[in-house]
Design an enzyme around this catalytic site. Structure first.
Site, PDB file in Angstrom:
ATOM      1  N   GLU A 286      28.222   7.889  36.420  1.00 54.52           N
ATOM      2  CA  GLU A 286      27.702   6.647  37.013  1.00 54.52           C
ATOM      3  C   GLU A 286      28.447   5.503  36.343  1.00 54.52           C
ATOM      4  OE1 GLU A 286      26.472   3.317  37.592  1.00 54.52           O
ATOM      5  OE2 GLU A 286      24.914   3.794  36.128  1.00 54.52           O
ATOM      6  N   CYS A 320      23.461  -1.782  35.626  1.00 52.45           N
ATOM      7  CA  CYS A 320      24.473  -1.460  36.631  1.00 52.45           C
ATOM      8  C   CYS A 320      24.001  -1.828  38.023  1.00 52.45           C
ATOM      9  CB  CYS A 320      24.851   0.011  36.558  1.00 52.45           C
ATOM     10  SG  CYS A 320      23.445   1.123  36.489  1.00 52.45           S
TER      11      CYS A 320
END
Length: 514
Positions: A286, A320
């Site tokens: 990720e 994020c």
């Protein structure tokens, strides 16, 4: 009997007794800061002479922990330990492994306030964010334990006359977990224990900025009775041990959360088959985002402004999933921009020990990077509010809004990972979706609209892994919002999903003739 999954609650800090209790926990944790953190290999705690420091990003003179640094020789010992432990751990029943994880979750629940308080100091997390981080860690563990039980018997396949067939799952071996500093407990615990409950063993290299938080998990695993060597704790300098961990011939998988540059490096290096390696490595990555909130015309402008501000500036934009781009229809752009500015100017910034809305950014490197992007933003657009920085005692950056930007501008294309959001004015919804997709990333996004046909268009065309309607683009909840993105945001291995454990399992088919 295992009770159904239920998300771990937070703490209501509008209740004064909860505030008093958490302040007491902060005092207890503060009194214990500065401790030595060892390596843990095969259950043995190893204190090294070569160390590095973890400090409070809100008060850089405050030592959080003195951390032993793993060498490549230590990594070799950790692989030996993990490989040996794997031979017995993989034979544990699915049920027994899952029940051990449930014990881990119960211990974390008992120590939730302690772990949260540590993150206030070590990661500069506001109280709600810290408690949410610890609670999400519990959620991941509880969810994956139940997921493993559901996979225990495999999946049905067809039989035919004279032939019985079985399709089931088996663990794949030893792997490496490299978690981030921004969710130092939740992501660290989830990406470590998902492969573990699946029957694998792990080398955990914690983020350098938040080692004490990760070490608390090691204490809890020991208390819960996890066999020695199943999880080995190897903090260290990425430049010294990072490639070594990824390249190692015994690394079956790497689970990584962090920057695009590091993630793509891991992906590339994992493709190289080392001498003695008999398998292809798996990478679960990720790697961030350039997340946008799209605002249509004919909307609740208060809702839109609040969604942008909370998504952009929660935990100082160090998520994020944080909103970095506000793409707003020209009919409501100026009104929403003004409301967002007003909301932003009311936010509190300071040492999160005092329960401010925003705290510091994590370290000097991030501070300098964000400060540089603010200077770029001043050249590319109009600074509407914020922009101030102060690293005299900690790494503080004001929540910052720019307007008058174009999609090609650097602060609209490059991940900043800080409290900076840019506004773009668009003529209609079609242009808004076009601008939203004009990025290398595809993690989260949100659409504020009252037009059903526009929402359907966004569902089909807004190229992100997690898309939300009429709310912000952060705060995915385990079990409700499996999380992971497209494009350069990663491999879309949705954490907190029914499929996540499959990343750490092989499928085997057995056909029996009779």
């Amino acid at each position: 009997m295992v009770v159904p999954f239920k998300n771990e609650p937070g703490i209501d800090f509008s209740v004064q007794t909860n505030v008093e209790r958490f302040n007491e926990e902060l005092r207890k944790v503060k009194a214990q800061l500065g401790q030595d953190i060892p390596l843990v290999i095969n259950g043995e705690k190893l204190t090294k002479t070569d160390t590095f420091n973890s400090v409070n990003p809100a008060n850089t003179s405050q030592l959080i922990a003195k951390v032993s640094k793993a060498t490549q020789d230590d990594i070799e010992k950790a692989f030996e330990s993990a490989n040996h432990a794997y031979q017995s751990w993989k034979k544990w029943s699915h049920k027994d492994r899952a029940e051990l994880l449930l014990r881990v979750a119960a211990i974390i629940r008992r120590r939730k306030e302690e772990i949260s308080a540590i993150m206030v100091y070590e990661a500069g997390k506001p109280w709600d964010e810290a408690v949410g981080d610890a609670a999400e860690g519990i959620d991941f563990i509880e969810y994956y334990a139940r997921s493993m039980m559901e996979l225990a018997d495999g999946k049905p396949v067809l039989d035919r006359e004279g032939e019985h067939n079985r399709y089931f799952y088996k663990p794949i071996g030893t792997g490496v977990t490299i978690p981030p500093w921004n969710f130092p407990f939740a992501i660290m615990a989830g990406t470590t224990l998902a492969p573990v409950v699946a029957g694998n063993t792990v080398l955990l290299k914690p983020a350098e900025d938040t080692v004490l938080t990760a070490y608390k998990l090691m204490e809890i695993l020991e208390e819960a009775g996890l066999p020695q060597g199943v999880v080995n704790f190897v903090p260290g300098d990425p430049k010294e041990i990072g490639d070594y961990l990824v390249d190692h011939k015994d690394t079956h998988f790497v689970t990584f959360t962090g920057s695009r540059a590091t993630g793509t490096r891991i992906y590339e290096r994992s493709a190289v088959v080392q001498e003695g390696q008999q398998f292809l490595k798996r990478v679960i990555a990720e790697m961030g985002g350039k997340d946008a909130i799209v605002v249509d015309n004919n909307v609740d402008t208060d809702l839109a402004a609040e969604a942008i501000v909370t998504s952009a500036f929660g935990f100082s934009g160090q998520k994020c999933s944080a909103c970095s781009r506000a793409i707003v229809h020209q009919d409501v752009h100026d009104e929403i921009l003004e409301k967002a500015i007003q909301l932003t100017q009311k936010l509190t910034l300071g040492n999160t020990e005092e329960n401010t809305f925003m705290g510091p950014v994590i370290n000097q490197k991030q501070f300098d990077k964000i400060k540089n992007y603010i200077e770029i933003g001043k050249k590319e657009g109009k600074l509407e509010t914020g922009g101030g920085t102060d690293d005299s005692t900690g790494y503080f950056i004001e929540p910052t809004i720019f307007s008058g930007l174009q999609s090609a501008d650097r602060i609209m294309q490059e991940e900043i990972f800080g409290p900076v959001v840019g506004f773009i004015k668009v003529k209609d919804f079609d242009e808004a979706i076009e601008v939203a997709n004009d990025t290398d990333y595809g993690l989260t996004g949100a659409v504020i609209t009252n037009h059903r046909e526009h929402w359907i268009k966004a569902v089909n065309e807004f190229d992100v892994g997690n898309l939300y309607l009429n709310r912000g683009c952060t705060a995915a909840v385990v079990g409700y919002h499996p999380f992971g993105g497209f494009k350069m945001s990663g491999t879309d291995a949705k954490t907190g999903s029914p499929d996540y454990l499959l990343n750490f399992l092989e499928q085997k088919v057995v056909s029996e003739m009779f």
